[in-house]
Design a protein around this motif. Structure first.
Motif, PDB file in Angstrom:
ATOM      1  N   ASP A  84      -7.392 -22.675  11.940  1.00 45.27           N
ATOM      2  CA  ASP A  84      -6.651 -22.307  10.743  1.00 45.27           C
ATOM      3  C   ASP A  84      -5.953 -23.533  10.136  1.00 45.27           C
ATOM      4  OD1 ASP A  84      -5.718 -19.996   9.040  1.00 45.27           O
ATOM      5  OD2 ASP A  84      -3.772 -20.841   9.615  1.00 45.27           O
ATOM      6  N   ALA A  85      -5.375 -24.359  10.996  1.00 43.61           N
ATOM      7  CA  ALA A  85      -4.736 -25.593  10.508  1.00 43.61           C
ATOM      8  C   ALA A  85      -5.767 -26.527   9.889  1.00 43.61           C
ATOM      9  CB  ALA A  85      -4.008 -26.292  11.656  1.00 43.61           C
ATOM     10  N   ALA A  86      -6.974 -26.543  10.460  1.00 47.46           N
ATOM     11  CA  ALA A  86      -8.045 -27.371   9.901  1.00 47.46           C
ATOM     12  C   ALA A  86      -8.401 -26.913   8.490  1.00 47.46           C
ATOM     13  CB  ALA A  86      -9.279 -27.317  10.800  1.00 47.46           C
ATOM     14  N   LEU A  87      -8.427 -25.605   8.289  1.00 49.35           N
ATOM     15  CA  LEU A  87      -8.740 -25.057   6.968  1.00 49.35           C
ATOM     16  C   LEU A  87      -7.681 -25.481   5.940  1.00 49.35           C
ATOM     17  CD1 LEU A  87     -11.142 -23.248   6.141  1.00 49.35           C
ATOM     18  CD2 LEU A  87      -9.569 -21.307   6.171  1.00 49.35           C
ATOM     19  N   THR A  88      -6.430 -25.521   6.361  1.00 53.12           N
ATOM     20  CA  THR A  88      -5.353 -25.965   5.468  1.00 53.12           C
ATOM     21  C   THR A  88      -5.544 -27.420   5.063  1.00 53.12           C
ATOM     22  OG1 THR A  88      -3.762 -24.397   6.414  1.00 53.12           O
ATOM     23  CG2 THR A  88      -2.852 -26.315   5.285  1.00 53.12           C
TER      24      THR A  88
END
Length: 560
Positions: A107-111
């Motif tokens: 999820d942090a990667a998507l951000t």
């Protein structure tokens, strides 16, 4: 070593590090670090950004070194913000996304990818700091780094849009290496996408993507022969690159592919690419009636994936392939088939959630874009549009902050006025006057320390704040600035010089009071003939007001 050689060498090393043994990768990392040290000594901002990227990327693809990329990416982000290198800042966010995928923080990667794409959405015009061709390559590279993370996460619809933009960026300037890279990336994406479609029983759609990937694998042959990828001369691309061989095998599995795939499976390369080779090999072995060998190839590859989080979806593809083969030859085949049926139902449910993931990406992307626009508007409100320096409003905020900070004391405050500026406007034009103001502003900024603040006060007046600088040290620094301006070529400065009034902020002194004292000191410098720094120890009008000094700026030889 020229700057062009350094960049070219770094690109060669990045191409090599992705397809070499581990000990060779470590040596390449050391070599890139040496190149980075050299660029940092030279201090050219774009060159430093390029080598920071190379050093971080080399660690991301080298086993056991991904964590070391974090400090380099932090440095790259700070460096690109400081120098306004938007494309490299976007790339830093994309590479950080790649690091987060490896750390299983999807999820942090998507951000991070949303941040990168938001920057790229507003970077359609070529940067004046680099040639158009170089700008296009950099933009394409940033898109590819974004694409790679989206592909790893299995967000294929978004990945397809991004890789199309990467291709568009360099369609007019692409050389053989860029064309090869684009084709290989699209083949990887299509194969992963097809396997994902098979998991939700959309076999016809999957077959079409396998066929497209195979046709691209054939098209790679010509540009690959002239690319920077390590290769054996006279040997076809499909005999050297696993993902190309896998594409042909997926499109038409048969025993003719087995020998090539078995050889490529044991050669070094990305682990998720090895998964593609292993699955393609297992299908060809199965067609040849060698089911046990097919299972063994998959199991061996699975063992090598234990510490790899680079592409979660690819791991599931491998496990599913194993489950299918186990089910077809097991005495408990009915039970296994029930498990596979259940897994397929779950896959279909998860497939529908991809729309939520894409919506999340787009929402965050728009949020980042709007935040950036708001930040730019806020920055403009505090920036002088002519010189790019902080304006009067920003100066007031800086002065208020520094006066309240104990670490900024003593705080030197200088008011700077241009001698002879009115004559520039009268004898030439206001446009010429604007050019002189820009040149002087840049010269002032360069002459002082990195944490000193230079603001445009109004008209041809500037204010400098030097935190932590006693008057004696501040006078030396401003003397260098006076000399720098007086030494400018006449066609740039039209002969203007500086009169500087310098004071030190007193306890509980208001901003208007300290600026009034600096203004009085500046007029003392004017009365002394200009082109000098004057310091004052008292507020004009106070009893006992005393002028400490009103001397011409020291010559360069006199300065320490």
């Amino acid at each position: 070593m020229s700057d062009a050689w350094l960049v070219g060498r770094a690109r060669e090393l990045i191409a090599a590090v992705q397809h070499t043994e581990h000990h060779e990768q470590l040596e390449i990392v050391r070599t890139i670090d040496e190149l980075l040290d050299e660029t940092q000594r030279r201090g050219e901002p774009i060159l430093i950004a390029q080598l920071l990227r190379a050093a971080a990327l080399a660690r991301l693809v080298t086993r056991g070194m991904a964590a070391e990329s974090e400090s380099l990416l932090d440095e790259m982000l700070a460096h690109t913000r400081r120098h306004g290198l938007s494309l490299y800042r976007a790339d830093a966010h994309a590479l950080r996304g790649r690091r987060l995928v490896l750390a299983a923080q999807e999820d942090a990667a998507l951000t991070e990818i949303a941040r990168a794409l938001a920057i790229l959405d507003d970077s359609d015009r070529p940067d004046m700091q680099m040639p158009r061709r170089e700008w296009a390559k950099t933009q394409s590279s940033a898109f590819i780094d974004c694409w790679l993370v989206l592909n790893q996460l299995g967000v294929y619809e978004a990945a397809e849009e991004v890789i199309a933009r990467a291709h568009q960026a360099i369609r007019e300037t692409a050389g053989p290496h860029e064309i090869t890279l684009q084709l290989m990336n699209r083949i990887r994406m299509l194969l992963g996408w097809a396997l994902r479609l098979e998991r939700v029983e959309r076999d016809r759609d999957a077959a079409m993507k396998f066929e497209t990937a195979a046709s691209m694998a054939v098209a790679v042959e010509a540009p690959f022969a002239e690319s920077l990828f390590p290769r054996r001369i006279g040997v076809s691309a499909i005999d050297q690159v696993g993902v190309l061989a896998a594409a042909l095998a997926f499109a038409a599995p048969d025993p003719s592919h087995v020998d090539r795939l078995q050889r490529l499976l044991v050669e070094p390369g990305y682990q998720h690419e090895q998964v593609l080779v292993a699955i393609a090999l297992s299908r060809c072995l199965y067609v040849a009636g060698r089911r046990d060998e097919a299972i063994k190839a998959l199991q061996s590859t699975r063992l090598n994936l234990d510490e790899d989080n680079a592409q979660p979806s690819m791991r599931v593809n491998l496990i599913r392939e194993l489950a299918k083969l186990d089910a077809e030859g097991s005495p408990q085949s009915e039970q296994l088939n029930s498990s596979i049926e259940y897994a397929t139902a779950l896959e279909i449910e998860l497939w529908s959630l991809r729309e939520s993931q894409i919506a999340t990406l787009n929402t965050r992307r728009e949020h980042e874009r709007l935040s950036a626009q708001h930040g730019a508007i806020s920055q403009q409100a505090l920036q002088d549009p002519l010189t790019g320096l902080p304006n009067r409003r920003a100066l007031d905020e800086h002065l208020r902050t520094l006066s309240a900070s104990t670490t900024a004391q003593p705080l030197a405050v200088a008011l700077i006025d241009l001698d002879g500026f009115k004559g520039v406007n009268d004898e030439h034009s206001h446009a010429e006057g604007d050019d002189v103001l820009r040149v002087v502003a840049s010269t002032l900024r360069d002459a002082l320390r990195g944490d000193d603040i230079v603001a445009r006060y109004g008209g041809d007046e500037f204010v400098a704040l030097l935190p932590g600088a006693p008057v004696s040290a501040a006078k030396q620094a401003l003397g260098r600035a006076v000399n720098a301006v007086s030494s400018l070529p006449h066609h740039l400065s039209h002969g203007v010089t500086l009169s500087v009034g310098l004071v030190s902020l007193r306890p509980q002194e208001r901003a208007d009071q300290v600026l009034s004292r600096a203004d009085a000191a500046m007029y003392q410098a004017k009365r002394g003939g200009g082109d000098q720094v004057a310091t004052a120890n008292a507020i004009p009008g106070e009893s006992g007001a005393a002028w400490a000094e009103a001397d011409p700026a020291p010559s360069l030889e006199e300065l320490p």
